[in-house]
Design a protein around this motif. Structure first.
Motif, PDB file in Angstrom:
ATOM      1  N   VAL A 209      16.181 -13.475 -12.567  1.00 54.85           N
ATOM      2  CA  VAL A 209      14.873 -13.113 -12.041  1.00 54.85           C
ATOM      3  C   VAL A 209      14.752 -13.445 -10.552  1.00 54.85           C
ATOM      4  CG1 VAL A 209      13.777 -13.400 -14.289  1.00 54.85           C
ATOM      5  CG2 VAL A 209      13.863 -15.340 -12.702  1.00 54.85           C
ATOM      6  N   LYS A 210      15.875 -13.683  -9.897  1.00 53.08           N
ATOM      7  CA  LYS A 210      15.830 -14.137  -8.502  1.00 53.08           C
ATOM      8  C   LYS A 210      15.127 -13.123  -7.598  1.00 53.08           C
ATOM      9  CE  LYS A 210      20.049 -16.953  -8.777  1.00 53.08           C
ATOM     10  NZ  LYS A 210      21.409 -17.162  -8.230  1.00 53.08           N
ATOM     11  N   GLU A 211      15.504 -11.859  -7.708  1.00 53.42           N
ATOM     12  CA  GLU A 211      14.906 -10.850  -6.833  1.00 53.42           C
ATOM     13  C   GLU A 211      13.430 -10.666  -7.143  1.00 53.42           C
ATOM     14  OE1 GLU A 211      15.621  -6.194  -5.433  1.00 53.42           O
ATOM     15  OE2 GLU A 211      16.924  -7.101  -6.947  1.00 53.42           O
ATOM     16  N   ALA A 212      13.091 -10.627  -8.427  1.00 49.13           N
ATOM     17  CA  ALA A 212      11.687 -10.453  -8.825  1.00 49.13           C
ATOM     18  C   ALA A 212      10.830 -11.601  -8.312  1.00 49.13           C
ATOM     19  CB  ALA A 212      11.589 -10.345 -10.348  1.00 49.13           C
ATOM     20  N   CYS A 213      11.309 -12.824  -8.445  1.00 46.46           N
ATOM     21  CA  CYS A 213      10.544 -13.992  -7.995  1.00 46.46           C
ATOM     22  C   CYS A 213      10.433 -14.028  -6.475  1.00 46.46           C
ATOM     23  CB  CYS A 213      11.175 -15.277  -8.507  1.00 46.46           C
ATOM     24  SG  CYS A 213      10.942 -15.568 -10.273  1.00 46.46           S
ATOM     25  N   ALA A 214      11.493 -13.658  -5.787  1.00 48.74           N
ATOM     26  CA  ALA A 214      11.442 -13.647  -4.327  1.00 48.74           C
ATOM     27  C   ALA A 214      10.402 -12.645  -3.834  1.00 48.74           C
ATOM     28  CB  ALA A 214      12.821 -13.319  -3.758  1.00 48.74           C
TER      29      ALA A 214
ATOM     30  N   HIS B 168       8.248  -6.233 -10.852  1.00 47.48           N
ATOM     31  CA  HIS B 168       9.487  -5.891 -10.148  1.00 47.48           C
ATOM     32  C   HIS B 168      10.023  -4.539 -10.620  1.00 47.48           C
ATOM     33  CE1 HIS B 168      13.437  -6.295  -8.356  1.00 47.48           C
ATOM     34  NE2 HIS B 168      14.013  -6.270  -9.543  1.00 47.48           N
ATOM     35  N   GLU B 169       9.945  -4.293 -11.925  1.00 49.64           N
ATOM     36  CA  GLU B 169      10.418  -3.010 -12.459  1.00 49.64           C
ATOM     37  C   GLU B 169       9.542  -1.862 -11.969  1.00 49.64           C
ATOM     38  OE1 GLU B 169      13.264  -2.542 -14.037  1.00 49.64           O
ATOM     39  OE2 GLU B 169      13.593  -4.677 -13.664  1.00 49.64           O
TER      40      GLU B 169
ATOM     41  N   PRO C 205       4.078   0.053  -6.354  1.00 56.47           N
ATOM     42  CA  PRO C 205       3.183  -1.098  -6.171  1.00 56.47           C
ATOM     43  C   PRO C 205       3.953  -2.403  -6.078  1.00 56.47           C
ATOM     44  CG  PRO C 205       3.170  -0.389  -8.462  1.00 56.47           C
ATOM     45  CD  PRO C 205       4.028   0.595  -7.723  1.00 56.47           C
ATOM     46  N   HIS C 206       3.452  -3.319  -5.279  1.00 49.75           N
ATOM     47  CA  HIS C 206       4.025  -4.658  -5.175  1.00 49.75           C
ATOM     48  C   HIS C 206       3.298  -5.597  -6.123  1.00 49.75           C
ATOM     49  CE1 HIS C 206       5.829  -4.189  -0.845  1.00 49.75           C
ATOM     50  NE2 HIS C 206       6.104  -3.163  -1.618  1.00 49.75           N
ATOM     51  N   TYR C 207       3.907  -6.744  -6.367  1.00 44.60           N
ATOM     52  CA  TYR C 207       3.267  -7.765  -7.205  1.00 44.60           C
ATOM     53  C   TYR C 207       1.922  -8.162  -6.592  1.00 44.60           C
ATOM     54  CZ  TYR C 207       2.459 -12.054  -9.795  1.00 44.60           C
ATOM     55  OH  TYR C 207       1.895 -13.032 -10.585  1.00 44.60           O
ATOM     56  N   GLY C 208       0.895  -8.199  -7.426  1.00 45.11           N
ATOM     57  CA  GLY C 208      -0.431  -8.598  -6.976  1.00 45.11           C
ATOM     58  C   GLY C 208      -1.238  -7.490  -6.352  1.00 45.11           C
ATOM     59  N   VAL C 209      -0.699  -6.262  -6.300  1.00 41.27           N
ATOM     60  CA  VAL C 209      -1.417  -5.115  -5.735  1.00 41.27           C
ATOM     61  C   VAL C 209      -1.679  -4.129  -6.876  1.00 41.27           C
ATOM     62  CG1 VAL C 209      -1.425  -3.282  -4.014  1.00 41.27           C
ATOM     63  CG2 VAL C 209      -0.272  -5.453  -3.527  1.00 41.27           C
ATOM     64  N   PHE C 210      -2.926  -3.727  -7.021  1.00 44.81           N
ATOM     65  CA  PHE C 210      -3.323  -2.906  -8.162  1.00 44.81           C
ATOM     66  C   PHE C 210      -2.622  -1.557  -8.133  1.00 44.81           C
ATOM     67  CE2 PHE C 210      -6.374  -0.527 -10.843  1.00 44.81           C
ATOM     68  CZ  PHE C 210      -6.412  -1.392 -11.916  1.00 44.81           C
ATOM     69  N   SER C 211      -2.038  -1.189  -9.258  1.00 48.29           N
ATOM     70  CA  SER C 211      -1.260   0.048  -9.353  1.00 48.29           C
ATOM     71  C   SER C 211      -2.171   1.247  -9.630  1.00 48.29           C
ATOM     72  CB  SER C 211      -0.235  -0.089 -10.482  1.00 48.29           C
ATOM     73  OG  SER C 211       0.429   1.127 -10.699  1.00 48.29           O
ATOM     74  N   PRO C 212      -1.898   2.402  -9.017  1.00 46.80           N
ATOM     75  CA  PRO C 212      -2.730   3.594  -9.241  1.00 46.80           C
ATOM     76  C   PRO C 212      -2.385   4.301 -10.543  1.00 46.80           C
ATOM     77  CG  PRO C 212      -1.007   4.120  -7.685  1.00 46.80           C
ATOM     78  CD  PRO C 212      -0.856   2.652  -8.000  1.00 46.80           C
ATOM     79  N   VAL C 213      -2.488   3.579 -11.650  1.00 47.71           N
ATOM     80  CA  VAL C 213      -2.143   4.188 -12.928  1.00 47.71           C
ATOM     81  C   VAL C 213      -3.252   5.108 -13.436  1.00 47.71           C
ATOM     82  CG1 VAL C 213      -0.524   2.408 -13.683  1.00 47.71           C
ATOM     83  CG2 VAL C 213      -2.963   2.078 -14.088  1.00 47.71           C
ATOM     84  N   ARG C 214      -4.467   4.909 -12.957  1.00 48.78           N
ATOM     85  CA  ARG C 214      -5.569   5.801 -13.337  1.00 48.78           C
ATOM     86  C   ARG C 214      -5.644   6.928 -12.316  1.00 48.78           C
ATOM     87  NH1 ARG C 214     -10.901   3.078 -15.765  1.00 48.78           N
ATOM     88  NH2 ARG C 214     -11.421   5.268 -15.501  1.00 48.78           N
TER      89      ARG C 214
END
Length: 373
Positions: free
Chosen positions: A122-127, A151-152, A169-178
């Motif tokens: 999980v190194k890349e995902a955590c970074a 990350h995926e 989308p980045h971690y912590g940024v709301f994804s435009p799934v709607r």
């Protein structure tokens, strides 16, 4: 201030940095746990507020988390007498569920490796989520799985039909799934193709749609560092860097524009975590800030596009009369409105505790002009 989590192991007091993007405090009581613990025992300890620092097989920890979740979800729901009571019960249950599931902890080394059997890399995902590792730390397994999932999503992206491309989308940024609200921005008649402001850009999706529609210059604003980095990366990947500028600002940039677009959080309630700030707008601060500042930033004859769901109205959190009164108090006229029904799965899920409100929900693009302009 860096928070730490402490525990006793082999008769020694130990501690590590506590990671919690949700803002949850470090648990006060921590015991060690491994593959020998039963799901019932783990659920009981977690429900009582005792955290379990995992020392067993990583995949078994994931299965245990699922088992705890099943026990939580078997609890009967409180009967609600009104939509707003159903909403409050739903949020309470979600908050309690998150606290309980957050009690299963895993260790991370300074390089974000997991010192457990069958652990994932999980190194890349955590970074991406946390930046530099620096020191060993402890995180809830629930949060770590969210980091992995984000990350995926960041790698594969989210297909946006109105854009004809994907947004990452980045971690912590709301994804435009709607996608229905993005579709409204893609369909509304442009008052001008010269310049547009996108207020609270997030991933940059609406700024990108406007640029793809032919707006020559778009200024996209946000205050969140993660959102700014995410929008800039998406704009660059889409080849729109020369036409879309992503700037840090509290709502409006300097100057005026013939088109100003804003998709604020839709529900006037307190956010329980940073990611929820894209959904919940305490006391409608962003909504009212946009409305009250809009007239001063519109060029003569320009339009402000407010993209807003009426879910809050169906839940009893805000009335249509209050929304129209806010338009009037800000010196704004409504010159048109485009409506669409949501297509996400929860809109048709009869088991959802907020099903009645979701089934009636309509998302609107309100076309607003400044009075007497």
């Amino acid at each position: 201030m860096v928070s730490e989590v402490s525990w006793t192991e082999v008769d020694e007091s130990r501690s590590a940095r506590w990671r919690a993007e949700s803002g949850a405090p470090a648990p006060k009581r921590v015991v060690l746990a491994d593959d020998r613990i039963t799901a019932d025992a783990a659920y009981r300890l977690a429900s009582e507020g005792t955290a379990l620092l995992w020392r067993g097989d990583f995949q078994n920890a994931r299965q245990l988390l699922q088992a705890i979740a099943r026990r939580i979800d078997r609890k009967p729901r409180k009967a609600a007498a009104s939509p707003i009571e159903a909403f409050n019960f739903h949020r309470q249950a979600k908050s309690q569920r998150a606290r309980t599931l957050g009690m299963l902890l895993v260790p991370l080394e300074a390089d974000f490796s997991i010192p457990l059997r069958r652990a994932l890399n999980v190194k890349e995902a955590c970074a991406e989520a946390y930046g530099e590792g620096e020191v060993p730390s402890v995180v809830s397994l629930r949060e770590l799985l969210g980091v992995i999932g984000s990350h995926e999503w960041r790698k594969t992206g989210v297909d946006v039909p109105a854009l004809g491309d994907r947004i990452h989308p980045h971690y912590g940024v709301f994804s435009p799934v709607r996608g229905e609200y993005v579709g409204l921005v893609a369909e509304a008649p442009l008052p001008s193709s010269k310049l547009a402001f996108d207020i609270g850009t997030g991933t940059g999706v609406l700024a990108a749609v406007l640029a793809k529609r032919g707006v020559k210059h778009v200024i996209a604003t946000d205050q969140d560092p993660r959102a700014l980095a995410c929008a800039r990366q998406n704009i660059a990947r889409l080849g729109l860097k020369g036409r879309v500028d992503v700037v840090e600002a509290d709502l409006f940039p300097q100057g005026r524009a013939p088109l100003i677009v804003c998709n604020p959080p839709w529900l006037p309630a307190r956010a329980n975590s940073p990611i929820e700030r894209a959904i919940y707008d305490p006391e409608s601060r962003m909504l009212l800030g946009f409305l009250n500042g809009l007239a001063a930033h519109l060029e003569p004859g320009g339009e402000g596009w407010l993209i807003l769901s009426d879910l809050a109205e169906h839940l009893g959190l805000r009335s249509r009369e209050a929304l129209l009164a806010a338009f009037d108090a800000a010196g704004l006229n409504v010159v048109g409105r485009l409506d669409t029904k949501p297509t996400h799965p929860r809109a048709s899920d009869a088991a959802d505790p907020l099903h009645a409100a979701r089934a009636a929900e309509v998302t609107s693009l309100w076309r607003l002009t400044a009075r007497n302009l």
